[in-house]
Write a protein that holds these residues in place. Structure first.
Motif, PDB file in Angstrom:
ATOM      1  N   VAL A  77      45.170  37.320  46.372  1.00 16.79           N
ATOM      2  CA  VAL A  77      44.943  35.900  46.090  1.00 16.79           C
ATOM      3  C   VAL A  77      45.437  35.550  44.692  1.00 16.79           C
ATOM      4  CG1 VAL A  77      43.169  34.132  45.762  1.00 16.79           C
ATOM      5  CG2 VAL A  77      43.014  35.712  47.698  1.00 16.79           C
ATOM      6  N   ALA A  78      45.168  36.431  43.743  1.00 19.14           N
ATOM      7  CA  ALA A  78      45.602  36.190  42.367  1.00 19.14           C
ATOM      8  C   ALA A  78      47.123  36.103  42.282  1.00 19.14           C
ATOM      9  CB  ALA A  78      45.083  37.300  41.456  1.00 19.14           C
ATOM     10  N   ARG A  79      47.807  36.952  43.016  1.00 20.16           N
ATOM     11  CA  ARG A  79      49.272  36.927  42.981  1.00 20.16           C
ATOM     12  C   ARG A  79      49.819  35.649  43.617  1.00 20.16           C
ATOM     13  NH1 ARG A  79      51.574  41.365  41.054  1.00 20.16           N
ATOM     14  NH2 ARG A  79      50.266  43.228  40.827  1.00 20.16           N
ATOM     15  N   VAL A  80      49.156  35.172  44.658  1.00 21.44           N
ATOM     16  CA  VAL A  80      49.576  33.903  45.264  1.00 21.44           C
ATOM     17  C   VAL A  80      49.386  32.759  44.274  1.00 21.44           C
ATOM     18  CG1 VAL A  80      49.037  32.226  47.067  1.00 21.44           C
ATOM     19  CG2 VAL A  80      49.173  34.659  47.630  1.00 21.44           C
ATOM     20  N   VAL A  81      48.235  32.735  43.604  1.00 20.32           N
ATOM     21  CA  VAL A  81      47.964  31.692  42.609  1.00 20.32           C
ATOM     22  C   VAL A  81      48.980  31.771  41.475  1.00 20.32           C
ATOM     23  CG1 VAL A  81      46.288  30.854  40.912  1.00 20.32           C
ATOM     24  CG2 VAL A  81      45.513  31.577  43.179  1.00 20.32           C
ATOM     25  N   MET A  82      49.310  32.979  41.059  1.00 21.20           N
ATOM     26  CA  MET A  82      50.278  33.151  39.977  1.00 21.20           C
ATOM     27  C   MET A  82      51.663  32.677  40.409  1.00 21.20           C
ATOM     28  SD  MET A  82      50.328  34.111  36.871  1.00 21.20           S
ATOM     29  CE  MET A  82      51.756  33.831  35.826  1.00 21.20           C
ATOM     30  N   GLU A 127      50.499  40.980  34.744  1.00 17.27           N
ATOM     31  CA  GLU A 127      50.420  42.397  35.106  1.00 17.27           C
ATOM     32  C   GLU A 127      49.424  43.123  34.212  1.00 17.27           C
ATOM     33  OE1 GLU A 127      51.670  43.549  37.758  1.00 17.27           O
ATOM     34  OE2 GLU A 127      52.819  41.738  38.243  1.00 17.27           O
ATOM     35  N   THR A 128      49.395  42.744  32.937  1.00 14.16           N
ATOM     36  CA  THR A 128      48.419  43.345  32.027  1.00 14.16           C
ATOM     37  C   THR A 128      47.004  42.964  32.432  1.00 14.16           C
ATOM     38  OG1 THR A 128      50.019  43.269  30.215  1.00 14.16           O
ATOM     39  CG2 THR A 128      47.704  43.517  29.622  1.00 14.16           C
ATOM     40  N   ALA A 129      46.811  41.668  32.770  1.00 18.51           N
ATOM     41  CA  ALA A 129      45.489  41.213  33.199  1.00 18.51           C
ATOM     42  C   ALA A 129      45.071  41.895  34.496  1.00 18.51           C
ATOM     43  CB  ALA A 129      45.500  39.696  33.375  1.00 18.51           C
ATOM     44  N   ALA A 130      46.023  42.120  35.385  1.00 19.01           N
ATOM     45  CA  ALA A 130      45.710  42.805  36.640  1.00 19.01           C
ATOM     46  C   ALA A 130      45.274  44.239  36.382  1.00 19.01           C
ATOM     47  CB  ALA A 130      46.925  42.776  37.561  1.00 19.01           C
ATOM     48  N   ALA A 131      45.933  44.877  35.422  1.00 20.55           N
ATOM     49  CA  ALA A 131      45.548  46.247  35.079  1.00 20.55           C
ATOM     50  C   ALA A 131      44.153  46.295  34.465  1.00 20.55           C
ATOM     51  CB  ALA A 131      46.572  46.844  34.113  1.00 20.55           C
ATOM     52  N   ASP A 132      43.763  45.200  33.800  1.00 22.07           N
ATOM     53  CA  ASP A 132      42.428  45.125  33.194  1.00 22.07           C
ATOM     54  C   ASP A 132      41.364  44.663  34.188  1.00 22.07           C
ATOM     55  OD1 ASP A 132      43.486  45.951  30.808  1.00 22.07           O
ATOM     56  OD2 ASP A 132      43.721  43.920  29.994  1.00 22.07           O
ATOM     57  N   GLY A 133      41.773  44.360  35.417  1.00 22.11           N
ATOM     58  CA  GLY A 133      40.817  43.941  36.434  1.00 22.11           C
ATOM     59  C   GLY A 133      40.460  42.470  36.402  1.00 22.11           C
ATOM     60  N   LYS A 134      41.280  41.649  35.748  1.00 21.16           N
ATOM     61  CA  LYS A 134      40.997  40.211  35.667  1.00 21.16           C
ATOM     62  C   LYS A 134      42.207  39.383  36.113  1.00 21.16           C
ATOM     63  CE  LYS A 134      37.884  40.897  31.737  1.00 21.16           C
ATOM     64  NZ  LYS A 134      37.602  40.551  30.320  1.00 21.16           N
ATOM     65  N   PRO A 135      42.796  39.708  37.250  1.00 23.96           N
ATOM     66  CA  PRO A 135      44.011  38.977  37.641  1.00 23.96           C
ATOM     67  C   PRO A 135      43.746  37.539  38.067  1.00 23.96           C
ATOM     68  CG  PRO A 135      43.342  40.458  39.393  1.00 23.96           C
ATOM     69  CD  PRO A 135      42.432  40.734  38.230  1.00 23.96           C
ATOM     70  N   ALA A 160      45.353  34.198  36.449  1.00 23.93           N
ATOM     71  CA  ALA A 160      46.246  33.389  37.278  1.00 23.93           C
ATOM     72  C   ALA A 160      45.744  31.952  37.380  1.00 23.93           C
ATOM     73  CB  ALA A 160      46.366  34.008  38.666  1.00 23.93           C
ATOM     74  N   THR A 161      44.435  31.777  37.488  1.00 28.05           N
ATOM     75  CA  THR A 161      43.871  30.429  37.556  1.00 28.05           C
ATOM     76  C   THR A 161      44.137  29.663  36.266  1.00 28.05           C
ATOM     77  OG1 THR A 161      42.129  31.226  39.034  1.00 28.05           O
ATOM     78  CG2 THR A 161      41.766  29.111  37.952  1.00 28.05           C
ATOM     79  N   GLY A 162      44.009  30.345  35.136  1.00 27.98           N
ATOM     80  CA  GLY A 162      44.314  29.709  33.858  1.00 27.98           C
ATOM     81  C   GLY A 162      45.778  29.310  33.757  1.00 27.98           C
ATOM     82  N   CYS A 163      46.660  30.160  34.260  1.00 32.64           N
ATOM     83  CA  CYS A 163      48.090  29.834  34.256  1.00 32.64           C
ATOM     84  C   CYS A 163      48.376  28.626  35.141  1.00 32.64           C
ATOM     85  CB  CYS A 163      48.898  31.034  34.740  1.00 32.64           C
ATOM     86  SG  CYS A 163      48.932  32.426  33.580  1.00 32.64           S
ATOM     87  N   LEU A 164      47.713  28.562  36.291  1.00 30.87           N
ATOM     88  CA  LEU A 164      47.919  27.430  37.188  1.00 30.87           C
ATOM     89  C   LEU A 164      47.437  26.134  36.542  1.00 30.87           C
ATOM     90  CD1 LEU A 164      48.837  26.451  39.951  1.00 30.87           C
ATOM     91  CD2 LEU A 164      46.544  26.946  40.822  1.00 30.87           C
ATOM     92  N   ALA A 165      46.303  26.188  35.860  1.00 29.73           N
ATOM     93  CA  ALA A 165      45.796  24.995  35.175  1.00 29.73           C
ATOM     94  C   ALA A 165      46.770  24.545  34.085  1.00 29.73           C
ATOM     95  CB  ALA A 165      44.420  25.284  34.581  1.00 29.73           C
TER      96      ALA A 165
END
Length: 214
Positions: free
Chosen positions: A5-10, A33-41, A45-50
C-alpha cells in the motif's frame, strides 16, 4: 500488505509531480526506501502525497497536471467507454428505434427493402469503425498523461478519419447518422481542448515541448 500500500501511495505521489519537480520526486523515492527499511513506509509515503497535492494546488504547473488528469478521466475515458460500448453492446439509446446500431436504418423509406440486406452485412464494418474510435480515445488518454503531444495529434487525426468514414458510410447506406455526426462533433471539440492543453504545456515547459517523450 502495508508495504505494498505504501508503494502504491508513493507511486501516486510521484505521478503528481510535473517535469520541474522530477529531481525532488527522485529524492523522495530514495528517502522512501530508507523509510521502508526503518519500518515506516506508509507514513512517509502519505506525507509525500500530501506535499505533492499541495504542489498541485499552489503552482500553475500543478494546476496543469490536475487539468490534464481531469480531461482524461472526465472526458476521454467516458467517450472511449461510450464508443466501445456502442460497438460491442449496441447501446440502445444511441440510435433510433431503441435497437442500438441495428436501429439506424431509416424505416419506411422506399429504399428500405433494397438496402436492408446490404446494411445488415455492413453492420460489422460500422461496429469496427466505432470500436477503432473508442480504442483511439483510450490511446489518446494514455499518451496525454505522458505528455506526448505529437502522438496525440497523430491519434486524433486517425480518430477523426475513422469518424468521417463512419459518417460517410452511414450516409451512403441511407442510415440515420445524426448520432454519428454528434459524436464526430464532440470528437472535434475534444481535440480542440487537447490542443489548448498542449499549448499550455509548451508554455510551462518549453524544453519538454522539443524533447522526445519519456
Amino acid at each position: 500488505m502495508r508495504s505494498a500500500v505504501a508503494r502504491v501511495v508513493m507511486a501516486l505521489a510521484v505521478c503528481c509531480f510535473d517535469e520541474s519537480r522530477r529531481a525532488w520526486a527522485a529524492a523522495m523515492r530514495a528517502e522512501f526506501e530508507t523509510a521502508a527499511a526503518d519500518g515506516k513506509p506508509l507514513s512517509f509515503a502519505t506525507g509525500c502525497l500530501a506535499a505533492a497535492w499541495r504542489e498541485l494546488l499552489t503552482r500553475e504547473q500543478g494546476r496543469f497536471v490536475l487539468t490534464n488528469y481531469a480531461l482524461v478521466l472526465g472526458l476521454m475515458l467516458p467517450m472511449a467507454a461510450l464508443q466501445i460500448g456502442c460497438a460491442l453492446l449496441g447501446l440502445p439509446y444511441l440510435y433510433p428505434g431503441q435497437q442500438g446500431l441495428s436501429g439506424a436504418l431509416l424505416e419506411g423509406k422506399a429504399h428500405e427493402a433494397l438496402v436492408r440486406s446490404v446494411y445488415q452485412a455492413a453492420i460489422p464494418s460500422l461496429a469496427l469503425l466505432q470500436l477503432l474510435i473508442g480504442l483511439g480515445h483510450l490511446r489518446i488518454a494514455w499518451v496525454m498523461l505522458n505528455r506526448d503531444w505529437p502522438a496525440v495529434r497523430r491519434l486524433g487525426a486517425g480518430a477523426l478519419a475513422a469518424a468521417a468514414t463512419l459518417i460517410l458510410f452511414m450516409g451512403v447506406l441511407f442510415l440515420n447518422g445524426i448520432q454519428a455526426l454528434l459524436q464526430g462533433a464532440i470528437l472535434v471539440i475534444e481535440l480542440a481542448i487537447v490542443a489548448i492543453v498542449a499549448r499550455w504545456h509548451a508554455q510551462l515547459f518549453p524544453s519538454a515541448a522539443t524533447a522526445p517523450p519519456g
